[in-house]
Design an enzyme around this catalytic site. Structure first.
Site, PDB file in Angstrom:
ATOM      1  N   ALA A  21      -0.122   7.415   1.738  1.00 23.01           N
ATOM      2  CA  ALA A  21       0.578   8.266   2.628  1.00 23.01           C
ATOM      3  C   ALA A  21       1.533   7.696   3.589  1.00 23.01           C
ATOM      4  O   ALA A  21       2.761   7.896   3.638  1.00 23.01           O
ATOM      5  CB  ALA A  21      -0.515   9.083   3.460  1.00 23.01           C
ATOM      6  N   VAL A  22       0.857   6.568   4.429  1.00 21.33           N
ATOM      7  CA  VAL A  22       1.748   5.978   5.121  1.00 21.33           C
ATOM      8  C   VAL A  22       2.660   4.988   4.867  1.00 21.33           C
ATOM      9  O   VAL A  22       3.959   5.073   5.164  1.00 21.33           O
ATOM     10  CB  VAL A  22       0.541   5.517   6.216  1.00 21.33           C
ATOM     11  CG1 VAL A  22       1.669   4.359   7.292  1.00 21.33           C
ATOM     12  CG2 VAL A  22       0.118   6.063   7.337  1.00 21.33           C
ATOM     13  N   GLY A  23       2.331   4.312   3.840  1.00 18.18           N
ATOM     14  CA  GLY A  23       3.477   3.476   2.913  1.00 18.18           C
ATOM     15  C   GLY A  23       4.482   4.311   2.505  1.00 18.18           C
ATOM     16  O   GLY A  23       5.586   3.653   2.568  1.00 18.18           O
ATOM     17  N   SER A  52      -8.836  12.793   8.179  1.00 16.63           N
ATOM     18  CA  SER A  52      -9.014  11.823   6.959  1.00 16.63           C
ATOM     19  C   SER A  52     -10.396  11.369   6.920  1.00 16.63           C
ATOM     20  O   SER A  52     -10.728  11.552   5.680  1.00 16.63           O
ATOM     21  CB  SER A  52      -7.974  10.565   7.434  1.00 16.63           C
ATOM     22  OG  SER A  52      -8.524  10.041   8.699  1.00 16.63           O
ATOM     23  N   GLY A 101       0.796  -1.248  -0.079  1.00 17.93           N
ATOM     24  CA  GLY A 101      -0.017  -0.066   0.140  1.00 17.93           C
ATOM     25  C   GLY A 101       0.774   1.247  -0.172  1.00 17.93           C
ATOM     26  O   GLY A 101       1.118   1.834   0.957  1.00 17.93           O
ATOM     27  N   LEU A 102       1.131   1.826  -1.440  1.00 20.61           N
ATOM     28  CA  LEU A 102       2.029   2.721  -1.286  1.00 20.61           C
ATOM     29  C   LEU A 102       1.282   4.134  -1.070  1.00 20.61           C
ATOM     30  O   LEU A 102       1.457   5.069  -2.189  1.00 20.61           O
ATOM     31  CB  LEU A 102       2.978   2.615  -2.416  1.00 20.61           C
ATOM     32  CG  LEU A 102       4.464   3.305  -2.511  1.00 20.61           C
ATOM     33  CD1 LEU A 102       5.141   3.065  -1.094  1.00 20.61           C
ATOM     34  CD2 LEU A 102       5.254   2.756  -3.504  1.00 20.61           C
ATOM     35  N   LYS A 148      -4.851   6.076  20.402  1.00 15.36           N
ATOM     36  CA  LYS A 148      -5.032   6.507  19.191  1.00 15.36           C
ATOM     37  C   LYS A 148      -6.532   6.388  18.650  1.00 15.36           C
ATOM     38  O   LYS A 148      -7.119   7.568  18.131  1.00 15.36           O
ATOM     39  CB  LYS A 148      -4.274   6.010  18.034  1.00 15.36           C
ATOM     40  CG  LYS A 148      -4.221   6.552  16.782  1.00 15.36           C
ATOM     41  CD  LYS A 148      -3.578   7.998  16.686  1.00 15.36           C
ATOM     42  CE  LYS A 148      -3.443   8.855  15.388  1.00 15.36           C
ATOM     43  NZ  LYS A 148      -2.989   8.081  14.226  1.00 15.36           N
ATOM     44  N   ASN A 179      -4.963   3.130  11.275  1.00 17.60           N
ATOM     45  CA  ASN A 179      -6.017   3.590  12.537  1.00 17.60           C
ATOM     46  C   ASN A 179      -6.845   2.768  12.790  1.00 17.60           C
ATOM     47  O   ASN A 179      -7.206   1.740  11.982  1.00 17.60           O
ATOM     48  CB  ASN A 179      -6.368   4.995  12.142  1.00 17.60           C
ATOM     49  CG  ASN A 179      -5.508   6.103  12.428  1.00 17.60           C
ATOM     50  OD1 ASN A 179      -4.494   6.065  13.397  1.00 17.60           O
ATOM     51  ND2 ASN A 179      -5.486   7.224  11.669  1.00 17.60           N
TER      52      ASN A 179
HETATM   53  N1  LIG Z   1      -2.298   9.448   6.321  1.00 13.50           N
HETATM   54  C1  LIG Z   1      -1.942   9.795   7.787  1.00 13.50           C
HETATM   55  O1  LIG Z   1      -1.237  10.685   8.221  1.00 13.50           O
HETATM   56  C2  LIG Z   1      -2.032   8.687   8.663  1.00 13.50           C
HETATM   57  C3  LIG Z   1      -2.900   7.427   8.403  1.00 13.50           C
HETATM   58  N2  LIG Z   1      -2.910   6.368   9.168  1.00 13.50           N
HETATM   59  C4  LIG Z   1      -3.541   5.076   8.826  1.00 13.50           C
HETATM   60  O2  LIG Z   1      -2.924   4.562   8.021  1.00 13.50           O
HETATM   61  C5  LIG Z   1      -3.861   3.708   7.107  1.00 13.50           C
HETATM   62  C6  LIG Z   1      -3.285   4.003   5.698  1.00 13.50           C
HETATM   63  O3  LIG Z   1      -3.838   5.332   5.464  1.00 13.50           O
HETATM   64  P1  LIG Z   1      -3.130   6.392   4.386  1.00 13.50           P
HETATM   65  O4  LIG Z   1      -1.915   5.847   4.137  1.00 13.50           O
HETATM   66  O5  LIG Z   1      -3.429   7.653   4.671  1.00 13.50           O
HETATM   67  O6  LIG Z   1      -3.926   5.613   2.996  1.00 13.50           O
HETATM   68  P2  LIG Z   1      -3.885   5.913   1.657  1.00 13.50           P
HETATM   69  O7  LIG Z   1      -5.315   5.786   0.775  1.00 13.50           O
HETATM   70  O8  LIG Z   1      -3.162   7.224   1.576  1.00 13.50           O
HETATM   71  O9  LIG Z   1      -3.132   4.489   1.273  1.00 13.50           O
HETATM   72  C7  LIG Z   1      -3.483   3.387   1.280  1.00 13.50           C
HETATM   73  C8  LIG Z   1      -2.835   2.882   0.136  1.00 13.50           C
HETATM   74  O10 LIG Z   1      -3.042   1.242   0.052  1.00 13.50           O
HETATM   75  C9  LIG Z   1      -3.301   0.924  -1.301  1.00 13.50           C
HETATM   76  N3  LIG Z   1      -3.983  -0.428  -1.247  1.00 13.50           N
HETATM   77  C10 LIG Z   1      -5.020  -0.991  -0.864  1.00 13.50           C
HETATM   78  N4  LIG Z   1      -5.375  -2.142  -1.030  1.00 13.50           N
HETATM   79  C11 LIG Z   1      -4.180  -2.395  -1.687  1.00 13.50           C
HETATM   80  C12 LIG Z   1      -3.836  -3.640  -2.259  1.00 13.50           C
HETATM   81  N5  LIG Z   1      -4.687  -5.027  -1.858  1.00 13.50           N
HETATM   82  N6  LIG Z   1      -2.464  -3.680  -2.828  1.00 13.50           N
HETATM   83  C13 LIG Z   1      -1.887  -2.739  -3.039  1.00 13.50           C
HETATM   84  N7  LIG Z   1      -2.204  -1.509  -2.530  1.00 13.50           N
HETATM   85  C14 LIG Z   1      -3.318  -1.314  -1.906  1.00 13.50           C
HETATM   86  C15 LIG Z   1      -4.012   1.903  -1.966  1.00 13.50           C
HETATM   87  O11 LIG Z   1      -4.043   2.056  -3.063  1.00 13.50           O
HETATM   88  P3  LIG Z   1      -4.958   3.074  -4.213  1.00 13.50           P
HETATM   89  O12 LIG Z   1      -4.003   3.993  -4.366  1.00 13.50           O
HETATM   90  O13 LIG Z   1      -5.351   2.211  -5.459  1.00 13.50           O
HETATM   91  O14 LIG Z   1      -6.215   3.239  -3.272  1.00 13.50           O
HETATM   92  C16 LIG Z   1      -3.376   3.029  -1.197  1.00 13.50           C
HETATM   93  O15 LIG Z   1      -2.348   3.688  -2.178  1.00 13.50           O
HETATM   94  C17 LIG Z   1      -5.159   3.765   7.223  1.00 13.50           C
HETATM   95  O16 LIG Z   1      -5.611   3.013   8.650  1.00 13.50           O
HETATM   96  C18 LIG Z   1      -4.834   5.299   8.241  1.00 13.50           C
HETATM   97  O17 LIG Z   1      -6.244   5.520   9.029  1.00 13.50           O
HETATM   98  C19 LIG Z   1      -2.363   6.373  10.296  1.00 13.50           C
HETATM   99  C20 LIG Z   1      -1.781   7.682  10.968  1.00 13.50           C
HETATM  100  C21 LIG Z   1      -1.576   8.554   9.945  1.00 13.50           C
HETATM  101  C1  LIG Z   2      -4.578  12.600  14.178  1.00 12.48           C
HETATM  102  C2  LIG Z   2      -5.639  12.959  12.996  1.00 12.48           C
HETATM  103  C3  LIG Z   2      -7.014  13.142  13.643  1.00 12.48           C
HETATM  104  C4  LIG Z   2      -4.848  14.154  12.515  1.00 12.48           C
HETATM  105  O1  LIG Z   2      -5.870  14.746  11.547  1.00 12.48           O
HETATM  106  C5  LIG Z   2      -5.655  11.628  12.449  1.00 12.48           C
HETATM  107  O2  LIG Z   2      -5.056  10.554  12.810  1.00 12.48           O
HETATM  108  C6  LIG Z   2      -6.710  11.461  11.152  1.00 12.48           C
HETATM  109  O3  LIG Z   2      -6.814  12.603  10.524  1.00 12.48           O
HETATM  110  O4  LIG Z   2      -6.941  10.420  10.971  1.00 12.48           O
END
Ligand SMILES: NC(=O)C1=CN([C@@H]2O[C@H](COP(=O)(O)OP(=O)(O)OC[C@H]3O[C@@H](n4cnc5c(N)ncnc54)[C@H](OP(=O)(O)O)[C@@H]3O)[C@@H](O)[C@H]2O)C=CC1
Ligand SMILES: CC(C)(CO)C(=O)C(=O)O
Length: 274
Positions: free
Chosen positions: A5-7, A223, A2-3, A153, A81
């Protein structure tokens, strides 16, 4: 895995530590940029194949967890999350641990930007991965038990995300407006009752943590608020929905979380029909 935001955040730290990870993408980008402190770097990774791996960092949204299972190698480190996504992965792939990420990363297409410096909480069992990430500049905290940090969290997200999503306001409103603060306090009180019943003692006062995070991310759009605005599925089922589900199983009343859950699910259902 999953590339997004977090990836991208994990890949950024791994690259800086001298590693080029294998990545599993769904809708691949030509190139991925990660921006921090005004500078953007092109992320370096290889397309994942059948190679073995010591760790798989799972950074898909909680509702996409089942789709990650076939790709898991070594220890699955699930950085999500909410509650329920990790549990679904661990049931299918027991060699899994949860991570808690308090960094804030904003993704637009193939470009991710660091919006808030936090920590990556990892269980000591994956200290080796933690050391590598720390070598790449990550603020890593190794803990004996990551569950209390997951529930802290969860309390933060249950309060901030739901309220800001329904009101469509920045996070700061939860700390600045008394009515929103009172609602957040009621949300957190239910999370605490559920966590207490599970025997989970959070590492900090959850309501104080809600106010701290809301103030520290005052200008951010949560989010869930962003997902609703974009008519994208939210993770509410794994945040307020998880509080309700655990409450039902444990006999703990969670009417405030249930109301917020239904309001967000209604907005999701109406999405695109307004
Ligand atoms: N963003 C943040 O600041 C934070 C996020 N989190 C948590 O981290 C987790 C990820 O969030 P976030 O990174 O923001 O989400 P994103 O939507 O930015 O990233 C998720 C990625 O996973 C990919 N994906 C989903 N399914 C598959 C699969 N089967 N194979 C390959 N890739 C896949 C998506 O692909 P595609 O692009 O095709 O949709 C997408 O690129 C969530 O639970 C979020 O709540 C926790 C802390 C901070
Ligand atoms: C901490 C917070 C609330 C920051 O926006 C978050 O984790 C989210 O937006 O999912």
């Amino acid at each position: 895995m999953g590339l997004g935001a977090v990836g991208s955040l994990f890949t950024y730290f791994l690259n800086r530590a001298g590693y080029v990870p294998a990545a599993v993408q769904r809708r691949p980008c030509g190139e991925y940029l990660f921006c921090a402190g005004g500078a953007c770097e092109r992320l370096r990774f290889a397309a994942a194949g059948a190679e073995e791996a010591r760790y798989t960092v799972v950074a898909v949204k909680a509702y996409d967890s089942p789709s990650a299972v076939p790709h898991l190698r070594g220890v699955a480190v699930v950085a999500q999350n909410g509650v329920g996504g990790f549990e679904a992965i661990r049931e299918a792939y027991p060699n899994s641990v949860a991570a808690v990420v308090t960094y804030g990363v904003y993704r637009e297409g193939c470009r991710s930007e660091l919006r808030g410096v936090g920590e990556i909480y990892l269980p000591r069992s994956v200290a080796e991965l933690g050391d590598v990430l720390r070598g790449g500049g990550a603020r890593v905290v190794l803990v004996d038990d990551v569950e209390p940090y997951r529930w802290l969290k969860l309390a933060v997200n249950a309060a901030i995300n739901a309220i800001t999503a329904i009101l469509q306001v920045p996070n700061g409103v939860v700390a600045e407006v008394g009515h929103a603060r009172d609602l957040a306090r009621a949300v957190v009180a239910e999370v605490v009752r559920v966590a207490d019943t599970l025997g989970v003692k959070m590492p900090a006062d959850p309501f104080e943590e809600v106010l701290r995070v809301a103030a520290a991310t005052a200008g951010n759009i949560s989010s869930t608020a962003r997902d609703l605005a974009r008519c994208v599925r939210t993770e509410v089922d794994f945040i307020n929905g998880a509080v309700v589900k655990y409450g039902e199983a444990l006999g703990v009343a969670t009417p405030v979380n249930a109301a917020l859950l239904q309001l967000i699910k209604t907005r999701e259902a109406l999405c695109g029909r307004e």
